[in-house]
Design a protein around this motif. Structure first.
Motif, PDB file in Angstrom:
ATOM      1  N   PHE A 191      46.855   5.145  26.613  1.00  0.00           N
ATOM      2  CA  PHE A 191      45.556   4.495  26.768  1.00  0.00           C
ATOM      3  C   PHE A 191      44.794   5.139  27.929  1.00  0.00           C
ATOM      4  CE2 PHE A 191      42.554   1.293  28.228  1.00  0.00           C
ATOM      5  CZ  PHE A 191      41.980   0.866  27.039  1.00  0.00           C
ATOM      6  N   VAL A 192      45.509   5.417  29.032  1.00  0.00           N
ATOM      7  CA  VAL A 192      44.886   6.096  30.178  1.00  0.00           C
ATOM      8  C   VAL A 192      44.371   7.471  29.747  1.00  0.00           C
ATOM      9  CG1 VAL A 192      45.297   7.051  32.477  1.00  0.00           C
ATOM     10  CG2 VAL A 192      46.321   4.856  31.833  1.00  0.00           C
ATOM     11  N   PHE A 193      45.199   8.198  29.006  1.00  0.00           N
ATOM     12  CA  PHE A 193      44.837   9.530  28.525  1.00  0.00           C
ATOM     13  C   PHE A 193      43.548   9.473  27.698  1.00  0.00           C
ATOM     14  CE2 PHE A 193      45.078  12.286  24.736  1.00  0.00           C
ATOM     15  CZ  PHE A 193      44.983  13.540  25.328  1.00  0.00           C
ATOM     16  N   ARG A 194      43.482   8.531  26.751  1.00  0.00           N
ATOM     17  CA  ARG A 194      42.284   8.419  25.912  1.00  0.00           C
ATOM     18  C   ARG A 194      41.060   8.038  26.739  1.00  0.00           C
ATOM     19  NH1 ARG A 194      42.774  11.084  21.078  1.00  0.00           N
ATOM     20  NH2 ARG A 194      44.522  10.308  19.844  1.00  0.00           N
ATOM     21  N   TYR A 195      41.236   7.162  27.719  1.00  0.00           N
ATOM     22  CA  TYR A 195      40.095   6.750  28.530  1.00  0.00           C
ATOM     23  C   TYR A 195      39.532   7.933  29.315  1.00  0.00           C
ATOM     24  CZ  TYR A 195      37.232   4.592  32.118  1.00  0.00           C
ATOM     25  OH  TYR A 195      36.184   4.277  32.951  1.00  0.00           O
ATOM     26  N   LEU A 196      40.403   8.769  29.856  1.00  0.00           N
ATOM     27  CA  LEU A 196      39.944   9.895  30.659  1.00  0.00           C
ATOM     28  C   LEU A 196      39.143  10.901  29.824  1.00  0.00           C
ATOM     29  CD1 LEU A 196      43.103  10.611  32.861  1.00  0.00           C
ATOM     30  CD2 LEU A 196      41.061   9.301  33.462  1.00  0.00           C
ATOM     31  N   ARG A 197      39.327  10.878  28.503  1.00  0.00           N
ATOM     32  CA  ARG A 197      38.586  11.781  27.614  1.00  0.00           C
ATOM     33  C   ARG A 197      37.404  11.088  26.942  1.00  0.00           C
ATOM     34  NH1 ARG A 197      41.704  16.421  25.823  1.00  0.00           N
ATOM     35  NH2 ARG A 197      40.718  16.303  23.782  1.00  0.00           N
ATOM     36  N   SER A 198      37.133   9.850  27.313  1.00  0.00           N
ATOM     37  CA  SER A 198      36.053   9.087  26.677  1.00  0.00           C
ATOM     38  C   SER A 198      34.710   9.412  27.327  1.00  0.00           C
ATOM     39  CB  SER A 198      36.318   7.587  26.780  1.00  0.00           C
ATOM     40  OG  SER A 198      36.157   7.153  28.127  1.00  0.00           O
ATOM     41  N   PRO A 199      33.610   9.232  26.580  1.00  0.00           N
ATOM     42  CA  PRO A 199      32.292   9.544  27.134  1.00  0.00           C
ATOM     43  C   PRO A 199      31.965   8.779  28.418  1.00  0.00           C
ATOM     44  CG  PRO A 199      32.137   9.350  24.751  1.00  0.00           C
ATOM     45  CD  PRO A 199      33.530   8.932  25.123  1.00  0.00           C
ATOM     46  N   VAL A 200      32.425   7.535  28.547  1.00  0.00           N
ATOM     47  CA  VAL A 200      32.063   6.756  29.734  1.00  0.00           C
ATOM     48  C   VAL A 200      32.681   7.368  30.986  1.00  0.00           C
ATOM     49  CG1 VAL A 200      33.966   5.080  29.463  1.00  0.00           C
ATOM     50  CG2 VAL A 200      31.923   4.455  30.757  1.00  0.00           C
ATOM     51  N   PHE A 201      33.953   7.830  30.914  1.00  0.00           N
ATOM     52  CA  PHE A 201      34.556   8.429  32.105  1.00  0.00           C
ATOM     53  C   PHE A 201      34.038   9.839  32.338  1.00  0.00           C
ATOM     54  CE2 PHE A 201      37.888  10.421  34.695  1.00  0.00           C
ATOM     55  CZ  PHE A 201      37.910   9.511  35.749  1.00  0.00           C
ATOM     56  N   ILE A 202      33.800  10.589  31.271  1.00  0.00           N
ATOM     57  CA  ILE A 202      33.217  11.926  31.428  1.00  0.00           C
ATOM     58  C   ILE A 202      31.867  11.816  32.142  1.00  0.00           C
ATOM     59  CG2 ILE A 202      32.199  13.875  30.174  1.00  0.00           C
ATOM     60  CD1 ILE A 202      34.397  13.420  28.037  1.00  0.00           C
ATOM     61  N   GLY A 203      31.077  10.813  31.752  1.00  0.00           N
ATOM     62  CA  GLY A 203      29.788  10.596  32.408  1.00  0.00           C
ATOM     63  C   GLY A 203      29.955  10.305  33.886  1.00  0.00           C
ATOM     64  N   TYR A 204      30.976   9.507  34.252  1.00  0.00           N
ATOM     65  CA  TYR A 204      31.226   9.190  35.658  1.00  0.00           C
ATOM     66  C   TYR A 204      31.554  10.457  36.445  1.00  0.00           C
ATOM     67  CZ  TYR A 204      33.853   7.841  39.811  1.00  0.00           C
ATOM     68  OH  TYR A 204      34.311   7.744  41.101  1.00  0.00           O
ATOM     69  N   VAL A 205      32.417  11.292  35.886  1.00  0.00           N
ATOM     70  CA  VAL A 205      32.820  12.524  36.577  1.00  0.00           C
ATOM     71  C   VAL A 205      31.632  13.444  36.765  1.00  0.00           C
ATOM     72  CG1 VAL A 205      34.240  14.605  36.405  1.00  0.00           C
ATOM     73  CG2 VAL A 205      35.216  12.382  35.818  1.00  0.00           C
ATOM     74  N   GLU A 206      30.817  13.597  35.726  1.00  0.00           N
ATOM     75  CA  GLU A 206      29.666  14.498  35.825  1.00  0.00           C
ATOM     76  C   GLU A 206      28.653  14.017  36.857  1.00  0.00           C
ATOM     77  OE1 GLU A 206      28.377  14.764  31.776  1.00  0.00           O
ATOM     78  OE2 GLU A 206      29.717  16.453  31.327  1.00  0.00           O
ATOM     79  N   ARG A 207      28.550  12.693  37.025  1.00  0.00           N
ATOM     80  CA  ARG A 207      27.632  12.157  38.036  1.00  0.00           C
ATOM     81  C   ARG A 207      28.201  12.297  39.446  1.00  0.00           C
ATOM     82  NH1 ARG A 207      27.508   8.003  34.262  1.00  0.00           N
ATOM     83  NH2 ARG A 207      28.821   6.695  35.606  1.00  0.00           N
ATOM     84  N   THR A 208      29.514  12.350  39.557  1.00  0.00           N
ATOM     85  CA  THR A 208      30.167  12.254  40.868  1.00  0.00           C
ATOM     86  C   THR A 208      30.605  13.604  41.415  1.00  0.00           C
ATOM     87  OG1 THR A 208      31.007  10.110  40.111  1.00  0.00           O
ATOM     88  CG2 THR A 208      31.958  10.971  42.127  1.00  0.00           C
TER      89      THR A 208
END
Length: 789
Positions: free
Chosen positions: A193-210
C-alpha cells in the motif's frame, strides 16, 4: 467502491483504450481513487486507523527500547489546511514518518550487494540490476541499510519514480544508495500500500512542489518523511491492494491488446502497400486498391500508416502506376528534344551556363521497367539545376543585409516548407542592393532543393528571393515537370543522404543531382500525375488532421472524466460531475444547443442566413473555444462544416425554427431562418453549457458580427481561418502570406477580394481583438482515395 465509481471506471477503460496515453492516465486514476478511499467499500466493523496508530506508537517505543531504531524526532501535527481531500470514516491523515522507519546507515566492510537508484525498473517497480561490490570499491553513497520488505524511493531526479520493494534476501547483504529514502512499515501498514501511494498522483504532486534545486532537483529526507499519508484500516489496505492489482492487470491486458492491434494495422498496411508497389497487371492494381478502400477506416487511424501511404503515392507516381497511360500522348523522347532546344536558347541568351555532357545510362542503373512512352534519362537533362550564388566573402557580412528588402531564403526555410504545403514562406534575412549584386533573384514558384545540412529538402518559393550556395534552384520548361522533379527528389531523399560524406557539415555536389537516373513521362501524363499527387496528399493531410482531432478529443474526454472523478469528494459532487460528463459526451445535444443560441441571437439581423451561421459557428469553436468538434472545409463562401445542413433538418423537425429560401436581386439564393417559440429551451440550455468567460466572448462575437453583410462575414471568417491554420502549422504568418493564401489557395472566388480590401479587414480583426491563437479546427479540403484518375 460505490456503484457510480464502478460504472465510471468501466467507462474509463473503454475510453482509455482509444485515447493517447489513455492507459497511463487510467493507471493514475486507479491510484487516485484508491488513495481517496473510493476503490473498495468501507466496513464500519473494522478497527479504525486511529486505533492502528496507537499500536504503531507502542511498536515504535519497543523498537527504540531494544536499540533497533533511533528515537524519531517529534513531527508537527497534520493541520486541516494541509489535507488535500476528505478521507472516508475510519481513515486518518498522518505523516509518512508516523507509519514507517528506516534502519540507519553503515560503511560496508566486506563484499555487499549494491542497490543504486538506476537499478530500479520504474515501470515494473522492481530491482533490475543490483551489483555485487567489494568494500574497497564501494562508492561513497553506498550507506543505507535495507531489509526484505522495505520500500526504497529515489529522492533525486531523473529517478523520482524509481520506487521498489526489496522482495527477497540478497547474498551478500544489500546496501542501498543514500539517494534512496528507505521505508520499513510498522505492523498493520502494508508495504505494498505504501509502494502504491508513493507512485500515486497525489504524492508525486507533493514531491514536485517540495523538491529543491535547478540542475538536479531533489527532495531531502526531512521534507520527504513529512509528506502526508492517507492511512486506512489494516484490512481495507489489503482489499485496496487486491483491487489495484486486479485493475492494473486489466490495464496490462489492454496495453497488450492495443499494441497488438496497432502492430497488426501496420503489418497489414505494409503488405497492402507492398502489393500496390509491386503490381504488374492492372487487375492486381485494382485488387490492392480495393483492399485499401475496404479497410480504409481501420488502417488509417494511426499516423505511421498515413506516412507510409504518402511514400507509396510518391513511389507509384515515379513508377508510372498512379494514373493510366494514354497511347495518344506525345512520348517522352519528343519532350526531351523540346527541353534540349529550350536549354540551348537559354544558354545563347546567357540565362544559364552551358551544361556539361552527361554520361549515358547503363543497364545496371535502371531500377525497374517503365510504361510505354516513358524514358530513363539523367535528371540534369530535363532542366537546369543552378546553385544559389553568393560571390561575396564572408557571407554574413553586414553590408549584404543592412536595410535589405530582397528575401534571402536559406536551408532552414526550405525545411520548414513541409508545414506549409511545401510553399517557402519564411526567410531569416533580407539582402540589400549590394547583396543582390553578389547573388541572383529567383522567381516565385521556383523549385528549391537543399544540398547541405538537411539534404534533399524541397519547396517552392512563395516570393521572389535569393538563395545561398547550399540551396539549388531547378529551372524547367513546365511547372508540372518541376513538381514531378520534386516528387522524385522526395523519393530519392534517403539515397541522396547516403552520397553525403560523414562530416560535421553534410553536403552533396551538383554533379550527383545532375547524374541521377530519372523516369521521364510524356508531358500530358506529367500534368495528370501531379494533379493526382496533389489530390492524394490533400487526402493524407486530411487523414492526419482527423487522427489529431480524434486523439485530441479522446484525450480531452478522458481528462474531463478523470478530473471529474478524482477531484470530487462527496456523493453529491459525483452526481453533479456525472451530469457534466454526460453533457460533454453528448456532442449532438451540445452542438444543437449552441446552434439554437446562435440563431436566437442573430435570426433578426438583416443579413443573417446560412453563410453567416456557418461562419459564426466556426468562430465559436476556433475563436471562443467551444468544443463543437467541427471539421470545416475550404468552401467558396468560407469555412463550412456540413453539419449545418443536419442542424437545419433537426431544427425544422423539432419546430425550433423555419428554414426559408429566397432569391436575391442578383439571382443568387439565400437561406434564412425564422425562430419559433420552441427555440428558447435549447438556447437556454446553451448558457449552462458555457463558462462565464466563453459566454461573454461569444456574446461579444455575435454582437460584433450582427450588423455585418454576408460577404463581410465571409471575409472575416476566411481571414481568421487562414491565419489560424498557419498558427496550427507552426508558422507565424505575415499579412502578405495570409492575403496570398486566401486569394490563391482557398477557392477561385476569393480572388474577387483585393489585397487592399483583405488588408483592411485584417486590421479590423486586430482592432476587435479577434486574433487567432491556433485553436482547432484546421480547415481541410476533402478528397477521396482514388489512384486511377
Amino acid at each position: 467502491m460505490n456503484k457510480h465509481t464502478a460504472e465510471l471506471l468501466e467507462k474509463h477503460f473503454d475510453t482509455a483504450f482509444a485515447a493517447p496515453d489513455g492507459i497511463k492516465k487510467l493507471r493514475e486514476l486507479i491510484l487516485t481513487l484508491a488513495m481517496q478511499g473510493k476503490l473498495v467499500p468501507q466496513d464500519p466493523n473494522e478497527q479504525p486507523a486511529k486505533e492502528l496508530l496507537q499500536e504503531i506508537e507502542a511498536e515504535k517505543q519497543r523498537l527504540v527500547k531494544e536499540g533497533k531504531i533511533k528515537n524519531p524526532k517529534p513531527l508537527l501535527p497534520v493541520m486541516e489546511e494541509e489535507k488535500p481531500y476528505v478521507l472516508p470514516q475510519g481513515w486518518e491523515w498522518v505523516r509518512l514518518r508516523d507509519i514507517c522507519h528506516d534502519w540507519g546507515q553503515r560503511v560496508p566492510n566486506s563484499r555487499f550487494t549494491y542497490i543504486d537508484v538506476s537499478a530500479i525498473d520504474n515501470k515494473s517497480g522492481r530491482i533490475a540490476e543490483a551489483q555485487i561490490i567489494g568494500a574497497s570499491d564501494a562508492p561513497s553513497r553506498a550507506r543505507k541499510i535495507v531489509h526484505p520488505g522495505d520500500v526504497v524511493y529515489s529522492t533525486v531526479r531523473p529517478y523520482l519514480l524509481n520506487v521498489a520493494i526489496i522482495e527477497r534476501e540478497y547474498e551478500p547483504e544489500p546496501i542501498a544508495s543514500t539517494a534512496f529514502a528507505v521505508l520499513h512499515s510498522y505492523n498493520g501498514v502494508l508495504n505494498r500500500f505504501v509502494f502504491r501511494y508513493l507512485r500515486s498522483p497525489v504524492f508525486i504532486g507533493y514531491v514536485e512542489r517540495t523538491q529543491k534545486g535547478v540542475a538536479y532537483p531533489a527532495i531531502n529526507d526531512g521534507d520527504f518523511f513529512s509528506g502526508l499519508f492517507p492511512l486506512p484500516p489494516s484490512d481495507e489496505q489489503h482489499r485496496i491492494i487486491a483491487k489495484i492489482d486486479e485493475l492494473m492487470a486489466r490495464c496490462d491486458e489492454l496495453e497488450k491488446l492495443r499494441t497488438a492491434q496497432q502492430g497488426a494495422r501496420l503489418t497489414v498496411h505494409a503488405a497492402a502497400i507492398k502489393q500496390l508497389l509491386n503490381i504488374v497487371e492492372p487487375d492486381q492494381h485494382q485488387r490492392a486498391q480495393a483492399f485499401l478502400a475496404e479497410h480504409f477506416g481501420e488502417l488509417y487511424t494511426v499516423k505511421e500508416n498515413v506516412t507510409e501511404l504518402r511514400k507509396a503515392i510518391l513511389q507509384l507516381a515515379v513508377m508510372g502506376k498512379l494514373v493510366p497511360q494514354d497511347p495518344d500522348d506525345q512520348p517522352a523522347s519528343e519532350l526531351l528534344k523540346e527541353i534540349e532546344a529550350e536549354k540551348q536558347r537559354l544558354v545563347k541568351e546567357g540565362k544559364i551556363k552551358k551544361p556539361k555532357p552527361l554520361p549515358p545510362i547503363k543497364l545496371e542503373e535502371v531500377p525497374y521497367a517503365l510504361p510505354q512512352g516513358w524514358d530513363w534519362v539523367r535528371l540534369g537533362s530535363v532542366g537546369s539545376f543552378e546553385r544559389g550564388k553568393s560571390k561575396h566573402r564572408p557571407r554574413n557580412d553586414k553590408r549584404l543585409f543592412d536595410g535589405g528588402t530582397y528575401p534571402f531564403v536559406q536551408t532552414g526555410d526550405v525545411s520548414r516548407a513541409k508545414k506549409t504545403k511545401y510553399q517557402i514562406l519564411t526567410c531569416g534575412n533580407f539582402y540589400n542592393d549590394f547583396g543582390l549584386q553578389q547573388s541572383r533573384l529567383w522567381e516565385k514558384k521556383t523549385l528549391c532543393i537543399t544540398i547541405a545540412a538537411n539534404i534533399a529538402e524541397t519547396g517552392f518559393l512563395g516570393m521572389d528571393a535569393c538563395i545561398p550556395d547550399s540551396v539549388v534552384a531547378f529551372l524547367s520548361v513546365d511547372p508540372a515537370l518541376s513538381k514531378l522533379v520534386k516528387v522524385f527528389i522526395d523519393v530519392a531523399k534517403d539515397d541522396l543522404e547516403r552520397f553525403a560524406p560523414s562530416t560535421a557539415q553534410k553536403n552533396i555536389n551538383l554533379e550527383i543531382i545532375n547524374e541521377l537516373v530519372f523516369p521521364l513521362p510524356p508531358s500530358s501524363e506529367q500534368h495528370r500525375i501531379v494533379a493526382k499527387v496533389d489530390q492524394l496528399m490533400d487526402l493524407c493531410d486530411s487523414l492526419d488532421q482527423q487522427i489529431d482531432a480524434v486523439t485530441s478529443k479522446q484525450a480531452e474526454l478522458l481528462n474531463a472524466l478523470i478530473n471529474t472523478q478524482s477531484q470530487s469528494n462527496t456523493a453529491e459532487q459525483l452526481q453533479s460531475a456525472s451530469r457534466s460528463t454526460a453533457q460533454v459526451i453528448d456532442l449532438a445535444t451540445y452542438r444543437a444547443s449552441i446552434g439554437c443560441y446562435t440563431f436566437s441571437k442573430l435570426a433578426t439581423a438583416q443579413y443573417f442566413g446560412r453563410t453567416a451561421a456557418a461562419k459564426v459557428l466556426y468562430l465559436a469553436q476556433a475563436h471562443v473555444g467551444l468544443e463543437l468538434d467541427l471539421k470545416p472545409e475550404r468552401e467558396a463562401a468560407g469555412p463550412l462544416d456540413t453539419w449545418i445542413y443536419d442542424f437545419e433538418r433537426q431544427g425544422q423537425d423539432k419546430h425550433w425554427f423555419e428554414v426559408n429560401e429566397k432569391t436575391l436581386a442578383n439571382g443568387r439564393k439565400k437561406t434564412e431562418y425564422r425562430c419559433l417559440p420552441a427555440l428558447s429551451e435549447p438556447a437556454a440550455k446553451a448558457e449552462a453549457l458555457m463558462t462565464l468567460g466563453q459566454k461573454a466572448e461569444f456574446d461579444r462575437l455575435i454582437h460584433t458580427l450582427a450588423d455585418k453583410k454576408t460577404e463581410e462575414v465571409e471575409i472575416i471568417a476566411t481571414l481568421f481561418a487562414v491565419w489560424n491554420d498557419f498558427l496550427i502549422d507552426g508558422v507565424q504568418p505575415t499579412d502578405a502570406q495570409i492575403i496570398s493564401d486566401v486569394r490563391e489557395n482557398w477557392h477561385e472566388r476569393k480572388a474577387r477580394f483585393t489585397p487592399a480590401e483583405l488588408g483592411r479587414w485584417l486590421d479590423w480583426l486586430r482592432r476587435e481583438n479577434m486574433i487567432p491563437q491556433g485553436l482547432p479546427p484546421r480547415t481541410v479540403q476533402q478528397s477521396r482515395l482514388n489512384l486511377d484518375g
